[in-house]
Motif scaffolding. Structure first.
Motif, PDB file in Angstrom:
ATOM      1  N   LYS A 164      -6.100  12.209 -17.578  1.00  0.00           N
ATOM      2  CA  LYS A 164      -6.851  11.011 -17.178  1.00  0.00           C
ATOM      3  C   LYS A 164      -5.944   9.787 -17.209  1.00  0.00           C
ATOM      4  O   LYS A 164      -5.941   8.964 -16.287  1.00  0.00           O
ATOM      5  CB  LYS A 164      -8.045  10.789 -18.111  1.00  0.00           C
ATOM      6  CG  LYS A 164      -9.214  11.679 -17.853  1.00  0.00           C
ATOM      7  CD  LYS A 164     -10.343  11.327 -18.803  1.00  0.00           C
ATOM      8  CE  LYS A 164     -11.498  12.287 -18.683  1.00  0.00           C
ATOM      9  NZ  LYS A 164     -12.561  11.973 -19.643  1.00  0.00           N
ATOM     10  N   GLN A 165      -5.145   9.658 -18.288  1.00  0.00           N
ATOM     11  CA  GLN A 165      -4.244   8.513 -18.409  1.00  0.00           C
ATOM     12  C   GLN A 165      -3.165   8.547 -17.322  1.00  0.00           C
ATOM     13  O   GLN A 165      -2.781   7.508 -16.790  1.00  0.00           O
ATOM     14  CB  GLN A 165      -3.610   8.497 -19.802  1.00  0.00           C
ATOM     15  CG  GLN A 165      -4.607   8.121 -20.896  1.00  0.00           C
ATOM     16  CD  GLN A 165      -4.004   8.228 -22.295  1.00  0.00           C
ATOM     17  OE1 GLN A 165      -2.950   8.816 -22.478  1.00  0.00           O
ATOM     18  NE2 GLN A 165      -4.706   7.661 -23.271  1.00  0.00           N
ATOM     19  N   ALA A 166      -2.706   9.771 -17.012  1.00  0.00           N
ATOM     20  CA  ALA A 166      -1.710   9.902 -15.937  1.00  0.00           C
ATOM     21  C   ALA A 166      -2.319   9.477 -14.608  1.00  0.00           C
ATOM     22  O   ALA A 166      -1.667   8.801 -13.793  1.00  0.00           O
ATOM     23  CB  ALA A 166      -1.198  11.338 -15.864  1.00  0.00           C
ATOM     24  N   ALA A 167      -3.573   9.852 -14.370  1.00  0.00           N
ATOM     25  CA  ALA A 167      -4.246   9.471 -13.125  1.00  0.00           C
ATOM     26  C   ALA A 167      -4.417   7.948 -13.048  1.00  0.00           C
ATOM     27  O   ALA A 167      -4.213   7.333 -11.999  1.00  0.00           O
ATOM     28  CB  ALA A 167      -5.595  10.172 -13.013  1.00  0.00           C
ATOM     29  N   ALA A 209      -2.512   5.734 -14.586  1.00  0.00           N
ATOM     30  CA  ALA A 209      -1.173   5.174 -14.390  1.00  0.00           C
ATOM     31  C   ALA A 209      -0.739   5.327 -12.936  1.00  0.00           C
ATOM     32  O   ALA A 209      -0.148   4.406 -12.356  1.00  0.00           O
ATOM     33  CB  ALA A 209      -0.177   5.858 -15.330  1.00  0.00           C
ATOM     34  N   ALA A 210      -1.023   6.486 -12.341  1.00  0.00           N
ATOM     35  CA  ALA A 210      -0.669   6.698 -10.936  1.00  0.00           C
ATOM     36  C   ALA A 210      -1.436   5.724 -10.040  1.00  0.00           C
ATOM     37  O   ALA A 210      -0.885   5.159  -9.097  1.00  0.00           O
ATOM     38  CB  ALA A 210      -0.956   8.141 -10.531  1.00  0.00           C
ATOM     39  N   GLY A 211      -2.721   5.521 -10.325  1.00  0.00           N
ATOM     40  CA  GLY A 211      -3.522   4.562  -9.550  1.00  0.00           C
ATOM     41  C   GLY A 211      -2.970   3.160  -9.670  1.00  0.00           C
ATOM     42  O   GLY A 211      -2.871   2.426  -8.671  1.00  0.00           O
ATOM     43  N   ASP A 212      -2.594   2.762 -10.903  1.00  0.00           N
ATOM     44  CA  ASP A 212      -2.003   1.432 -11.105  1.00  0.00           C
ATOM     45  C   ASP A 212      -0.684   1.303 -10.346  1.00  0.00           C
ATOM     46  O   ASP A 212      -0.403   0.259  -9.747  1.00  0.00           O
ATOM     47  CB  ASP A 212      -1.777   1.185 -12.602  1.00  0.00           C
ATOM     48  CG  ASP A 212      -3.078   0.993 -13.377  1.00  0.00           C
ATOM     49  OD1 ASP A 212      -4.130   0.756 -12.730  1.00  0.00           O
ATOM     50  OD2 ASP A 212      -3.038   1.078 -14.621  1.00  0.00           O
ATOM     51  N   ALA A 213       0.132   2.366 -10.385  1.00  0.00           N
ATOM     52  CA  ALA A 213       1.408   2.340  -9.676  1.00  0.00           C
ATOM     53  C   ALA A 213       1.181   2.193  -8.171  1.00  0.00           C
ATOM     54  O   ALA A 213       1.886   1.442  -7.490  1.00  0.00           O
ATOM     55  CB  ALA A 213       2.218   3.595  -9.981  1.00  0.00           C
ATOM     56  N   LEU A 214       0.191   2.920  -7.641  1.00  0.00           N
ATOM     57  CA  LEU A 214      -0.113   2.813  -6.213  1.00  0.00           C
ATOM     58  C   LEU A 214      -0.607   1.420  -5.851  1.00  0.00           C
ATOM     59  O   LEU A 214      -0.232   0.864  -4.819  1.00  0.00           O
ATOM     60  CB  LEU A 214      -1.141   3.867  -5.806  1.00  0.00           C
ATOM     61  CG  LEU A 214      -0.610   5.292  -5.684  1.00  0.00           C
ATOM     62  CD1 LEU A 214      -1.764   6.255  -5.430  1.00  0.00           C
ATOM     63  CD2 LEU A 214       0.418   5.401  -4.582  1.00  0.00           C
ATOM     64  N   LYS A 215      -1.467   0.847  -6.724  1.00  0.00           N
ATOM     65  CA  LYS A 215      -1.947  -0.513  -6.463  1.00  0.00           C
ATOM     66  C   LYS A 215      -0.784  -1.503  -6.463  1.00  0.00           C
ATOM     67  O   LYS A 215      -0.707  -2.388  -5.605  1.00  0.00           O
ATOM     68  CB  LYS A 215      -2.981  -0.914  -7.517  1.00  0.00           C
ATOM     69  CG  LYS A 215      -4.313  -0.249  -7.355  1.00  0.00           C
ATOM     70  CD  LYS A 215      -5.268  -0.677  -8.460  1.00  0.00           C
ATOM     71  CE  LYS A 215      -6.567   0.103  -8.405  1.00  0.00           C
ATOM     72  NZ  LYS A 215      -7.445  -0.223  -9.535  1.00  0.00           N
ATOM     73  N   SER A 216       0.139  -1.350  -7.438  1.00  0.00           N
ATOM     74  CA  SER A 216       1.298  -2.245  -7.503  1.00  0.00           C
ATOM     75  C   SER A 216       2.185  -2.079  -6.272  1.00  0.00           C
ATOM     76  O   SER A 216       2.678  -3.052  -5.711  1.00  0.00           O
ATOM     77  CB  SER A 216       2.113  -1.964  -8.773  1.00  0.00           C
ATOM     78  OG  SER A 216       1.360  -2.276  -9.913  1.00  0.00           O
ATOM     79  N   ALA A 217       2.397  -0.809  -5.875  1.00  0.00           N
ATOM     80  CA  ALA A 217       3.225  -0.551  -4.694  1.00  0.00           C
ATOM     81  C   ALA A 217       2.579  -1.141  -3.450  1.00  0.00           C
ATOM     82  O   ALA A 217       3.253  -1.742  -2.604  1.00  0.00           O
ATOM     83  CB  ALA A 217       3.450   0.945  -4.517  1.00  0.00           C
ATOM     84  N   ALA A 218       1.256  -0.986  -3.327  1.00  0.00           N
ATOM     85  CA  ALA A 218       0.550  -1.537  -2.163  1.00  0.00           C
ATOM     86  C   ALA A 218       0.639  -3.060  -2.159  1.00  0.00           C
ATOM     87  O   ALA A 218       0.853  -3.681  -1.112  1.00  0.00           O
ATOM     88  CB  ALA A 218      -0.908  -1.084  -2.163  1.00  0.00           C
ATOM     89  N   SER A 219       0.516  -3.653  -3.321  1.00  0.00           N
ATOM     90  CA  SER A 219       0.612  -5.112  -3.413  1.00  0.00           C
ATOM     91  C   SER A 219       2.011  -5.581  -3.050  1.00  0.00           C
ATOM     92  O   SER A 219       2.185  -6.545  -2.301  1.00  0.00           O
ATOM     93  CB  SER A 219       0.256  -5.555  -4.836  1.00  0.00           C
ATOM     94  OG  SER A 219       0.432  -6.945  -4.971  1.00  0.00           O
ATOM     95  N   ALA A 220       3.041  -4.881  -3.584  1.00  0.00           N
ATOM     96  CA  ALA A 220       4.426  -5.243  -3.267  1.00  0.00           C
ATOM     97  C   ALA A 220       4.698  -5.050  -1.783  1.00  0.00           C
ATOM     98  O   ALA A 220       5.353  -5.885  -1.147  1.00  0.00           O
ATOM     99  CB  ALA A 220       5.400  -4.413  -4.099  1.00  0.00           C
ATOM    100  N   ALA A 221       4.188  -3.952  -1.206  1.00  0.00           N
ATOM    101  CA  ALA A 221       4.379  -3.714   0.229  1.00  0.00           C
ATOM    102  C   ALA A 221       3.689  -4.803   1.046  1.00  0.00           C
ATOM    103  O   ALA A 221       4.227  -5.278   2.045  1.00  0.00           O
ATOM    104  CB  ALA A 221       3.850  -2.333   0.618  1.00  0.00           C
ATOM    105  N   GLY A 222       2.501  -5.214   0.589  1.00  0.00           N
ATOM    106  CA  GLY A 222       1.796  -6.295   1.284  1.00  0.00           C
ATOM    107  C   GLY A 222       2.585  -7.584   1.237  1.00  0.00           C
ATOM    108  O   GLY A 222       2.689  -8.308   2.241  1.00  0.00           O
ATOM    109  N   ASP A 223       3.180  -7.864   0.066  1.00  0.00           N
ATOM    110  CA  ASP A 223       3.999  -9.075  -0.058  1.00  0.00           C
ATOM    111  C   ASP A 223       5.219  -8.993   0.847  1.00  0.00           C
ATOM    112  O   ASP A 223       5.597  -9.978   1.490  1.00  0.00           O
ATOM    113  CB  ASP A 223       4.433  -9.267  -1.518  1.00  0.00           C
ATOM    114  CG  ASP A 223       3.267  -9.641  -2.433  1.00  0.00           C
ATOM    115  OD1 ASP A 223       2.209 -10.055  -1.917  1.00  0.00           O
ATOM    116  OD2 ASP A 223       3.435  -9.518  -3.661  1.00  0.00           O
ATOM    117  N   GLU A 224       5.857  -7.838   0.906  1.00  0.00           N
ATOM    118  CA  GLU A 224       7.021  -7.649   1.776  1.00  0.00           C
ATOM    119  C   GLU A 224       6.625  -7.805   3.242  1.00  0.00           C
ATOM    120  O   GLU A 224       7.367  -8.372   4.042  1.00  0.00           O
ATOM    121  CB  GLU A 224       7.665  -6.278   1.542  1.00  0.00           C
ATOM    122  CG  GLU A 224       8.454  -6.175   0.254  1.00  0.00           C
ATOM    123  CD  GLU A 224       9.635  -7.119   0.198  1.00  0.00           C
ATOM    124  OE1 GLU A 224      10.361  -7.242   1.207  1.00  0.00           O
ATOM    125  OE2 GLU A 224       9.825  -7.756  -0.854  1.00  0.00           O
TER     126      GLU A 224
END
Length: 118
Positions: free
Chosen positions: A20-23, A25-40
């Motif tokens: 559950k914690q890994a899931a 963490a993966a969701g948070d990582a995806l959200k961060s990546a999506a946010s960074a990609a949006g900023d880029e």
């Protein structure tokens, strides 16, 4: 219950918690990546607009210089035309009979060509 069964349940529960914690963490990582990609993407879009605007300004500037460059070329052609006329006038002054003969021959050839087209 035996201690093996309890240990199995405990280990499976702990494994479930970690999954559950890994899931999460993966969701948070995806959200961060999506946010960074949006900023880029926003940054890239701004840079693209800036380059297009600079290109448009350069094109407008080139258009403004086009008239001047055209005028310069016309001046060069006019000067060459004047030089050619001066050379012809000098040739006529030096050799009037030859100039008359060349002019007469050119006129005769042009008249023959004009008649043959009909």
């Amino acid at each position: 219950m035996s201690s093996n069964t309890e240990a199995l349940k405990s280990n499976l529960g702990e494994a479930g918690t970690h999954l559950k914690q890994a899931a999460v963490a993966a969701g948070d990582a995806l959200k961060s990546a999506a946010s960074a990609a949006g900023d880029e993407m926003k940054l890239g879009k701004a840079q693209m607009k800036s380059e297009l605007a600079d290109g448009a300004l350069a094109g407008i500037s080139a258009g403004e210089h086009l008239g001047g460059a055209t005028g310069e070329q016309v001046d060069v052609l006019m000067e060459k035309g004047r030089d050619l006329i001066d050379s012809a006038a000098e040739l006529i002054r030096e050799r009037p009979l030859a100039a008359f003969g060349v002019a007469f021959a050119a006129g005769w050839i042009i008249s023959k060509l004009a008649r043959s087209e009909k």
